[in-house]
Each structure stands twice: as structure tokens, then as C-alpha cells.
Design an enzyme around this catalytic site. Structure first.
Site, PDB file in Angstrom:
ATOM      1  N   HIS A 121      44.477  41.683  46.394  1.00  0.00           N
ATOM      2  CA  HIS A 121      44.442  42.515  45.205  1.00  0.00           C
ATOM      3  C   HIS A 121      44.780  43.762  45.443  1.00  0.00           C
ATOM      4  O   HIS A 121      44.756  44.460  46.351  1.00  0.00           O
ATOM      5  CB  HIS A 121      42.944  42.232  44.359  1.00  0.00           C
ATOM      6  CG  HIS A 121      43.028  42.894  43.089  1.00  0.00           C
ATOM      7  ND1 HIS A 121      42.940  44.345  42.748  1.00  0.00           N
ATOM      8  CD2 HIS A 121      42.614  42.203  41.968  1.00  0.00           C
ATOM      9  CE1 HIS A 121      42.519  44.262  41.631  1.00  0.00           C
ATOM     10  NE2 HIS A 121      42.660  42.996  40.903  1.00  0.00           N
ATOM     11  N   ASP A 198      36.567  41.413  50.927  1.00  0.00           N
ATOM     12  CA  ASP A 198      36.433  41.436  49.289  1.00  0.00           C
ATOM     13  C   ASP A 198      36.161  40.015  48.690  1.00  0.00           C
ATOM     14  O   ASP A 198      37.015  38.926  48.743  1.00  0.00           O
ATOM     15  CB  ASP A 198      37.788  41.721  48.913  1.00  0.00           C
ATOM     16  CG  ASP A 198      37.964  41.584  47.385  1.00  0.00           C
ATOM     17  OD1 ASP A 198      37.022  41.483  46.697  1.00  0.00           O
ATOM     18  OD2 ASP A 198      39.066  42.189  46.938  1.00  0.00           O
ATOM     19  N   GLN A 201      36.264  37.400  44.076  1.00  0.00           N
ATOM     20  CA  GLN A 201      36.617  36.090  43.632  1.00  0.00           C
ATOM     21  C   GLN A 201      35.914  34.719  44.237  1.00  0.00           C
ATOM     22  O   GLN A 201      35.909  33.893  43.791  1.00  0.00           O
ATOM     23  CB  GLN A 201      38.223  35.828  43.727  1.00  0.00           C
ATOM     24  CG  GLN A 201      39.058  36.820  43.074  1.00  0.00           C
ATOM     25  CD  GLN A 201      38.892  36.487  41.349  1.00  0.00           C
ATOM     26  OE1 GLN A 201      38.444  35.696  40.950  1.00  0.00           O
ATOM     27  NE2 GLN A 201      38.806  37.807  40.860  1.00  0.00           N
ATOM     28  N   LYS A 224      31.948  39.124  37.846  1.00  0.00           N
ATOM     29  CA  LYS A 224      32.369  37.978  38.066  1.00  0.00           C
ATOM     30  C   LYS A 224      31.157  36.623  38.248  1.00  0.00           C
ATOM     31  O   LYS A 224      31.374  35.542  38.327  1.00  0.00           O
ATOM     32  CB  LYS A 224      33.161  37.807  39.563  1.00  0.00           C
ATOM     33  CG  LYS A 224      34.125  39.133  39.708  1.00  0.00           C
ATOM     34  CD  LYS A 224      35.140  38.645  38.838  1.00  0.00           C
ATOM     35  CE  LYS A 224      36.359  39.979  39.281  1.00  0.00           C
ATOM     36  NZ  LYS A 224      37.571  39.998  38.633  1.00  0.00           N
ATOM     37  N   CYS A 362      47.339  41.769  39.190  1.00  0.00           N
ATOM     38  CA  CYS A 362      46.838  42.943  40.077  1.00  0.00           C
ATOM     39  C   CYS A 362      47.204  42.457  41.705  1.00  0.00           C
ATOM     40  O   CYS A 362      46.422  42.649  42.538  1.00  0.00           O
ATOM     41  CB  CYS A 362      45.688  43.502  40.006  1.00  0.00           C
ATOM     42  SG  CYS A 362      45.297  44.437  38.760  1.00  0.00           S
TER      43      CYS A 362
END
Length: 404
Positions: A121, A198, A201, A224, A362
Site C-alpha cells: 500500500h 503491515d 489487511q 478493519k 492505493c
């Protein structure tokens, strides 16, 4: 038993209509929806004990402080951090990443190397580019293949004594690819590099164990995970958090202040300057509780059923191409229809009540790799149904007919 109809009753927004059609919400990779229990937690905070934390001796302040710190402990246990103070509350994943990038500005020098993946991202690309500009470090990229998976042989060959930092998403937001982060972490540690993962997600679908992974930093966003926007977390190993300088100066992050010298507070307060998003932190804890009552193994199994069902249905439509076909992926499908711009498909789907995301998500380097302007992205959550998949398929067919 996994009862999706009962679960859907927990989400008031799923009962609404869009353009006169029942809402089919398939933009979960951008933001998940919020269950009533989390909404009630937010209302309860502002109705009954809204006050600033850590500083007040009065009852409301003490109640708010207790709830906020209890939420930190819930998140510590969820991610299996060794200590509660290794959980830093932030405004979200982007804030968390920038915090680490800022801290490493004082630790890097010209000639040092930073590695990111081609699946990142923008929030896990731009801060490192800015860091390289400040320090003279070099940014290197792990390439991807046509299936949307990382070329791990290249990664292992890239690692060397100059590698100081490795950054990789756990799951690609654009393609749903699950990256081999344990392999990435172990290999980086062999050359003495730190690793940030990260998890924005991944965390809606996977329950990471940061100690088992041996990751140095792990970041995620509450929105999320059925929680509020503007709230997130940074996990960092104690030794790294003590080594890095504060990200911001102000109240809360200090031990003593004089005009001659300021000393900083211990963890986690060193990185939490100013009045925090108190309600958001408490609601984040409530969202974590809620998702754990559903069960992450159950969530993953059910979402995989939806992914397989939707993939097979979409591929029966002539002209559909799916991007991101790795065998390890979460419930995300990025696709296009030959000869039709993804934005046009998304606009028609919206008129039919189906919410998807269109564009480069993104993750523009991924789209450049495939030489496309973007994709239509349908991303599923545990409260979606096969009936909603059927409505998506019918809407895509209508869009194709109208735009062909």
C-alpha cells in the site's frame, strides 16, 4: 455452528437500502462495518464517563482510564504481545508506520538499505522513500509475479550486511495475497535487520501471534476489525521501542519538563503525546472482544467458502480477468472486464445496491505491473452471504451488458 443470519443481526447498517436496493456491502478491505455492541460502547462512553485519562483523580477520569488501559490489555492478549506497554495506540496503520519511519531517521546512514515489497500500500512505500531522502539510505523492492505473489528467491538474494529494515504487508490490500512473513522475518533477522509487518489487511481474517512470528513491529487499524475509524495500534518489541526517540512532543509523553531539559515517560506513554482517542481505544477493545466471540478460525473458513464461490461464479462471465491468483489469499477478488473501465462497472454496481471499490486501491505499482488503470475489488467479510455473491454476479452481468 457458524450462523451468518444471526451475525448479520448484529450489524444495523446491513438492513439499509441503497438506491432502493438492499445493500450488498463488499468493500470490507477498505472499512468493515460496526456491530451494535461496539456502537453501544461508543454511546456508553460519551453518555456516562467521558473524561480525560491518566491525569484526573475524579471518578469519571479514573473510570475512563481503567477502560482505556483494559482495552490495551485486550489487544496485548489478542496479538500475544509479551507486555501491555508494547502496544502503542495510534490513529491507524499509516500513523503507526510513520512513527517507526520517523524513529529510524536517527539510526540510518548513507549506504544502508531498506527493503519493501512490490505488493505494498502507498502508506508502506511513501514513508520509506521520505526516510531514504533524509538519510541517504537506499530503497530496494522485492518483485512480484503474475499470480500476485512475491519472488522470494530475489528477496533472499537482496539481503546483505547493509540491510537494516524490511517492511512487508501480511496481506495485500489490492490482491488478497497472504505473504510468507515468517520466512521474511527469519531471513531478515539473520542479517541483523529489523522487520515491520503491515497487518491492516490480515487482522480481519487472521489472528497473528507476534511472539511466535518474532516480528519487531506489527501495525493494524481498528476500522478493519469492526472497530471505529481513527484508531489503530503499533506493536513493538520493548528493546526497539526503548531505542527509538519519541515521535511527537507534548503532554503525557513526558516524565519531567523544565526550560533547561525534558525527560521522557516510559512505555507506552513515550509515544502517546496529547489527549488520545479515548473512546476509540475502548471501542477497539470491544471490537476485538466481539470478533473473538465469532472465532477467527470460523471466520477464515467461512470467508474462504465465499471466496471460492465468488471466484468460480465470476470466471463464468466471459471477459472477466482476476488479478491475484496466489494459492494463499484472503477473501478479496480484484477483477476487470475486457474493454470496460473499472470505474464504470463500479458506478453501475452502486446503482444496483452493490458496494465495491474501484481504482488502484492505493497500490499503484501493482497496477503499473499489470499495465492496467485499476481494478474492481470485491472484498468479503464474515457477515456476507452467498446470496449477496449471487447479487454481485447479476450486477456484474448487467453492467457488462450496459457497457459493452
Amino acid at each position: 455452528m457458524f450462523d451468518v443470519d444471526k451475525i448479520r443481526d448484529d450489524f444495523p447498517i446491513l438492513k439499509r437500502k441503497v438506491h432502493g436496493k438492499p445493500l450488498v456491502y463488499l468493500d470490507n478491505a477498505a472499512t468493515s462495518q460496526t456491530p451494535q455492541i461496539v456502537i453501544d460502547t461508543i454511546v456508553d462512553y460519551y453518555s456516562n464517563y467521558n473524561a480525560n485519562i491518566h491525569r484526573g483523580v475524579h471518578t469519571l477520569s479514573q473510570e475512563a482510564t481503567d477502560k482505556y488501559e483494559q482495552a490495551r490489555i485486550k489487544i496485548q492478549h489478542h496479538f500475544n504481545a509479551k507486555e501491555a506497554f508494547e502496544i502503542i495506540f495510534t490513529s491507524g496503520t499509516t500513523h503507526s508506520i510513520n512513527m517507526i519511519a520517523s524513529g529510524f531517521a536517527s539510526l540510518l546512514k548513507e549506504g544502508d538499505e531498506i527493503i519493501v515489497s512490490a505488493l505494498e500500500h502507498h502508506s508502506n512505500i511513501v514513508p520509506w522513500q521520505m526516510l531514504c531522502e533524509k538519510t541517504g539510505a537506499v530503497l530496494r523492492v522485492i518483485p512480484m509475479n503474475l499470480e500476485g505473489a512475491l519472488e522470494m528467491d530475489f528477496y533472499h538474494n537482496m539481503l546483505n550486511k547493509n540491510t537494516k529494515l524490511v517492511f512487508c504487508n501480511h496481506v495485500s490490500n489490492a490482491l488478497g495475497t497472504v505473504n510468507p512473513i515468517k520466512e521474511i522475518i527469519d531471513a531478515a533477522h539473520k542479517v541483523g535487520a529489523a522487520v515491520l509487518v503491515d497487518g491492516a489487511q490480515a487482522t480481519p481474517h487472521i489472528k497473528p501471534d507476534v511472539q511466535e512470528l518474532d516480528v519487531d513491529f506489527y501495525v493494524a487499524s481498528a476500522h478493519k476489525l469492526c472497530g471505529p475509524t481513527g484508531m489503530g495500534m503499533l506493536y513493538g518489541k520493548q528493546e526497539w521501542l526503548e531505542k527509538l526517540p519519541p515521535y511527537q512532543g507534548g503532554g503525557e509523553m513526558i516524565a519531567t519538563v523544565s526550560f533547561e531539559k525534558t525527560t521522557y515517560a516510559g512505555l507506552p506513554h513515550k509515544f502517546e503525546a496529547g489527549t488520545p482517542n479515548i473512546c476509540g481505544g475502548i471501542a477497539f477493545g470491544a471490537a476485538i472482544d466481539y470478533m473473538n466471540t465469532i472465532g477467527f478460525n470460523e471466520i477464515a473458513s467461512y470467508e474462504n467458502e465465499l471466496l471460492t464461490y465468488a471466484t468460480n461464479q465470476l470466471l463464468e462471465i466471459e471477459g472477466v480477468k482476476i488479478y491475484g491468483t496466489s494459492t494463499e489469499k484472503t477473501a478479496v477478488i480484484s477483477f476487470n472486464i475486457e474493454g470496460i473501465h473499472p470505474y464504470d462497472i463500479g458506478a453501475i454496481l452502486d446503482k444496483l445496491g452493490v458496494a465495491v471499490r474501484t481504482g488502484h486501491h492505493c497500490a499503484q505499482p501493482i497496477m503499473d505491473y499489470y499495465k492496467i488503470p485499476g481494478t474492481v475489488r470485491a472484498s468479503f467479510s464474515f457477515y456476507n452471504t452467498k446470496t449477496e455473491v449471487d447479487l454481485l454476479i447479476e450486477a456484474v452481468k448487467k453492467a457488462k451488458l450496459m457497457l459493452s
